[in-house]
Design a protein around this motif. Structure first.
Motif, PDB file in Angstrom:
ATOM      1  N   LEU A 104       0.812  -1.209   0.000  1.00 56.84           N
ATOM      2  CA  LEU A 104       0.000   0.000   0.000  1.00 56.84           C
ATOM      3  C   LEU A 104       0.847   1.262   0.000  1.00 56.84           C
ATOM      4  O   LEU A 104       0.512   2.239  -0.640  1.00 56.84           O
ATOM      5  CB  LEU A 104      -0.938   0.018   1.217  1.00 56.84           C
ATOM      6  N   ILE A 105       1.979   1.223   0.723  1.00 55.83           N
ATOM      7  CA  ILE A 105       2.803   2.423   0.781  1.00 55.83           C
ATOM      8  C   ILE A 105       3.884   2.438  -0.287  1.00 55.83           C
ATOM      9  O   ILE A 105       4.539   3.445  -0.486  1.00 55.83           O
ATOM     10  CB  ILE A 105       3.419   2.639   2.188  1.00 55.83           C
ATOM     11  N   GLY A 106       4.088   1.326  -0.970  1.00 53.70           N
ATOM     12  CA  GLY A 106       4.945   1.285  -2.137  1.00 53.70           C
ATOM     13  C   GLY A 106       6.449   1.297  -1.893  1.00 53.70           C
ATOM     14  O   GLY A 106       7.211   1.599  -2.799  1.00 53.70           O
ATOM     15  N   TYR A 107       6.905   0.975  -0.702  1.00 51.97           N
ATOM     16  CA  TYR A 107       8.336   0.988  -0.433  1.00 51.97           C
ATOM     17  C   TYR A 107       9.047  -0.269  -0.898  1.00 51.97           C
ATOM     18  O   TYR A 107      10.196  -0.215  -1.314  1.00 51.97           O
ATOM     19  CB  TYR A 107       8.612   1.207   1.053  1.00 51.97           C
TER      20      TYR A 107
ATOM     21  N   ARG B 222      10.554  -7.600   4.935  1.00 52.92           N
ATOM     22  CA  ARG B 222      12.012  -7.672   5.073  1.00 52.92           C
ATOM     23  C   ARG B 222      12.689  -6.583   4.239  1.00 52.92           C
ATOM     24  O   ARG B 222      13.613  -5.923   4.703  1.00 52.92           O
ATOM     25  CB  ARG B 222      12.507  -9.050   4.661  1.00 52.92           C
ATOM     26  N   GLU B 223      12.246  -6.398   3.011  1.00 53.15           N
ATOM     27  CA  GLU B 223      12.820  -5.370   2.146  1.00 53.15           C
ATOM     28  C   GLU B 223      12.590  -3.973   2.716  1.00 53.15           C
ATOM     29  O   GLU B 223      13.459  -3.107   2.616  1.00 53.15           O
ATOM     30  CB  GLU B 223      12.236  -5.460   0.738  1.00 53.15           C
ATOM     31  N   VAL B 224      11.429  -3.745   3.309  1.00 53.28           N
ATOM     32  CA  VAL B 224      11.138  -2.450   3.927  1.00 53.28           C
ATOM     33  C   VAL B 224      12.125  -2.171   5.048  1.00 53.28           C
ATOM     34  O   VAL B 224      12.710  -1.086   5.129  1.00 53.28           O
ATOM     35  CB  VAL B 224       9.685  -2.391   4.457  1.00 53.28           C
ATOM     36  N   VAL B 225      12.353  -3.164   5.902  1.00 57.73           N
ATOM     37  CA  VAL B 225      13.276  -2.996   7.023  1.00 57.73           C
ATOM     38  C   VAL B 225      14.698  -2.786   6.511  1.00 57.73           C
ATOM     39  O   VAL B 225      15.422  -1.916   6.999  1.00 57.73           O
ATOM     40  CB  VAL B 225      13.204  -4.203   7.989  1.00 57.73           C
ATOM     41  N   GLU B 226      15.114  -3.564   5.509  1.00 61.60           N
ATOM     42  CA  GLU B 226      16.456  -3.408   4.943  1.00 61.60           C
ATOM     43  C   GLU B 226      16.653  -2.011   4.371  1.00 61.60           C
ATOM     44  O   GLU B 226      17.690  -1.379   4.601  1.00 61.60           O
ATOM     45  CB  GLU B 226      16.704  -4.463   3.862  1.00 61.60           C
ATOM     46  N   LYS B 227      15.667  -1.516   3.634  1.00 65.40           N
ATOM     47  CA  LYS B 227      15.769  -0.173   3.048  1.00 65.40           C
ATOM     48  C   LYS B 227      15.810   0.905   4.127  1.00 65.40           C
ATOM     49  O   LYS B 227      16.547   1.882   4.013  1.00 65.40           O
ATOM     50  CB  LYS B 227      14.614   0.081   2.081  1.00 65.40           C
ATOM     51  N   ALA B 228      15.017   0.729   5.174  1.00 68.44           N
ATOM     52  CA  ALA B 228      15.004   1.704   6.271  1.00 68.44           C
ATOM     53  C   ALA B 228      16.361   1.731   6.959  1.00 68.44           C
ATOM     54  O   ALA B 228      16.911   2.815   7.227  1.00 68.44           O
ATOM     55  CB  ALA B 228      13.902   1.370   7.273  1.00 68.44           C
ATOM     56  N   LEU B 229      16.932   0.567   7.222  1.00 64.48           N
ATOM     57  CA  LEU B 229      18.231   0.503   7.872  1.00 64.48           C
ATOM     58  C   LEU B 229      19.314   1.099   6.979  1.00 64.48           C
ATOM     59  O   LEU B 229      20.166   1.856   7.448  1.00 64.48           O
ATOM     60  CB  LEU B 229      18.579  -0.945   8.242  1.00 64.48           C
ATOM     61  N   GLU B 230      19.285   0.783   5.695  1.00 66.87           N
ATOM     62  CA  GLU B 230      20.242   1.362   4.744  1.00 66.87           C
ATOM     63  C   GLU B 230      20.182   2.885   4.780  1.00 66.87           C
ATOM     64  O   GLU B 230      21.210   3.558   4.790  1.00 66.87           O
ATOM     65  CB  GLU B 230      19.934   0.898   3.316  1.00 66.87           C
ATOM     66  N   SER B 231      18.982   3.417   4.788  1.00 60.63           N
ATOM     67  CA  SER B 231      18.808   4.870   4.800  1.00 60.63           C
ATOM     68  C   SER B 231      19.400   5.492   6.061  1.00 60.63           C
ATOM     69  O   SER B 231      20.092   6.511   6.000  1.00 60.63           O
ATOM     70  CB  SER B 231      17.322   5.214   4.699  1.00 60.63           C
TER      71      SER B 231
END
Length: 54
Positions: free
Chosen positions: A6-9, A14-23
């Protein structure tokens, strides 16, 4: 439908968490990153030690 779609991240949580941590990591200054790396290594060492003791 899962919330991350729904939010398109990302396609998975798992991918959402990985992207957040990378950021977060990319935006740390050198001293913050050094402290993070030390803390992460301590936790990783504790995990390895506890798994060996099982």
């Amino acid at each position: 439908m899962e919330w991350q779609h729904l939010i398109g991240y990302a396609d998975t949580q798992r991918e959402v968490v990985e992207k957040a941590l990378e950021s977060i990591l990319e935006n740390m200054d050198i001293d913050e990153r050094r402290k993070f790396d030390i803390q992460y290594q301590v936790l990783e060492d504790k995990t390895i030690k506890s798994m060996k003791n099982k």
